[in-house]
Enzyme design. Sequence first.
Site, PDB file in Angstrom:
ATOM      1  N   ARG A 111       0.647  -1.146   0.066  1.00  0.00           N
ATOM      2  CA  ARG A 111       0.019   0.025  -0.076  1.00  0.00           C
ATOM      3  C   ARG A 111       0.924   1.301  -0.030  1.00  0.00           C
ATOM      4  NH1 ARG A 111      -4.587   0.961   4.673  1.00  0.00           N
ATOM      5  NH2 ARG A 111      -2.744   0.984   5.731  1.00  0.00           N
TER       6      ARG A 111
ATOM      7  N   THR B 100      -0.677   7.671  -0.772  1.00  0.00           N
ATOM      8  CA  THR B 100      -2.215   7.789  -1.514  1.00  0.00           C
ATOM      9  C   THR B 100      -3.206   6.629  -0.885  1.00  0.00           C
ATOM     10  OG1 THR B 100      -1.481   5.736  -3.226  1.00  0.00           O
ATOM     11  CG2 THR B 100      -1.098   8.272  -3.622  1.00  0.00           C
TER      12      THR B 100
ATOM     13  N   ASP C 159      -0.277  -2.988  12.708  1.00  0.00           N
ATOM     14  CA  ASP C 159       0.310  -3.483  11.294  1.00  0.00           C
ATOM     15  C   ASP C 159       0.471  -5.019  11.468  1.00  0.00           C
ATOM     16  OD1 ASP C 159       1.772  -4.321   9.314  1.00  0.00           O
ATOM     17  OD2 ASP C 159       1.834  -2.189   8.626  1.00  0.00           O
TER      18      ASP C 159
ATOM     19  N   ASP D  70       4.046  -6.399  10.071  1.00  0.00           N
ATOM     20  CA  ASP D  70       4.888  -5.971  11.282  1.00  0.00           C
ATOM     21  C   ASP D  70       5.059  -6.833  12.543  1.00  0.00           C
ATOM     22  OD1 ASP D  70       6.188  -4.153   9.571  1.00  0.00           O
ATOM     23  OD2 ASP D  70       5.315  -2.307  10.147  1.00  0.00           O
TER      24      ASP D  70
END
Length: 355
Positions: free
Chosen positions: A250, A254, A346, A349
């Site tokens: 990603r 944006t 996340d 991660d």
Amino acid sequence: MKIAIGSDHAGFEQKAALAPWLAEEGHEVLDFGPANEDRVDYPDYAYRVAMAVADGRAERGVLVCGTGLGMAMGANKVPGVRAAAVQTPEFAELARAHNDANVLCLSGRFVDLDVNEELCRVFLSTPFEGGRHEGRVAKLDRGCLVEPRVRVVNHPLVAHKLSILRSEDTPTKLFRELVRELALFLGYEATRDFPLEDVQVTTPLETFTAQRVAGKKVAVVPILRAGLGMVDGLLMLIPSAKVGHIGMYRDHETHEPHEYYCKLPEDVDQRTCLVVDPMLATGGSAAMAIGYLREQGVQDVRLLSIVAAPEGLEAVMAADPAVRIFTCSIDRGLNDDAYILPGLGDAGDRIFGTL
Ligand code: RB5
């Protein structure tokens, strides 16, 4: 014809009269109770009769309560059952001819016994017309209640494991294990409708007819990289599944997904694809991955995400009208950085210890 009959206390008197009357009419009657007029709950008897019809012990069911309405509501919860609350002979006829109803629900308080006998007679002698009604009845049987597009797996163990997964104190090793376990729960739910076939099995005591999954081919498709954490859980459940990979990242500016790697089984179009990604946030990567699978000719795509944001669910469902989504939780929403709240951080991660 084999008929399962049941009632509650309000329908008991008529049931007690209808059971021998049906036998006199030449039917084999299985009486699922109750045995007396003591107060009981109609769903208990609706389920017993409905189950007997659904599993083939009886060809039709007859249920009597005060109105017939509660019995119909209960019986219709059992897949394969089409129960109709009926008060006129015309409705009894149409319930069979058009709806292929297999359970007749009668009112013991508001309809006289002789009328209910007539309703039984019409119901049991009218054939299903088929033709244009066939497809409609098939849709009833598929039912959106049986297969909702989004299913939240709300098992107590799932809630428990998810609460640990979310905690910022949970270390990488435990996080990884929990992702694997939750993937297994999601996979269990996502494969619930897989068709079965009969097989002969000989136990140490006898040979009998058991059931096995009818050759359903599956591909597990993790969206890289966080989706990798879910693969082992699904392979424990479906060891013969093949694994395809779709690499997406990603853009942090944006929030748009970009594809950088894709390797799928050659016969992916013949397989049910379980697309896995622990987080369904904006839905961009999932929609892109699903779109890609559709381009390869995949018919049956199911998305499994441990937590999902409402925004992501909507985006994926808007992008693909047929995909089904399985999640352990629909979270509150996204923050300005498109992270799920309350979420779990996340997932990539945390799985790979790259925080
Ligand atoms: C029982 O009082 C009554 O509610 C029940 O028989 C039935 O009519 C429910 O639908």
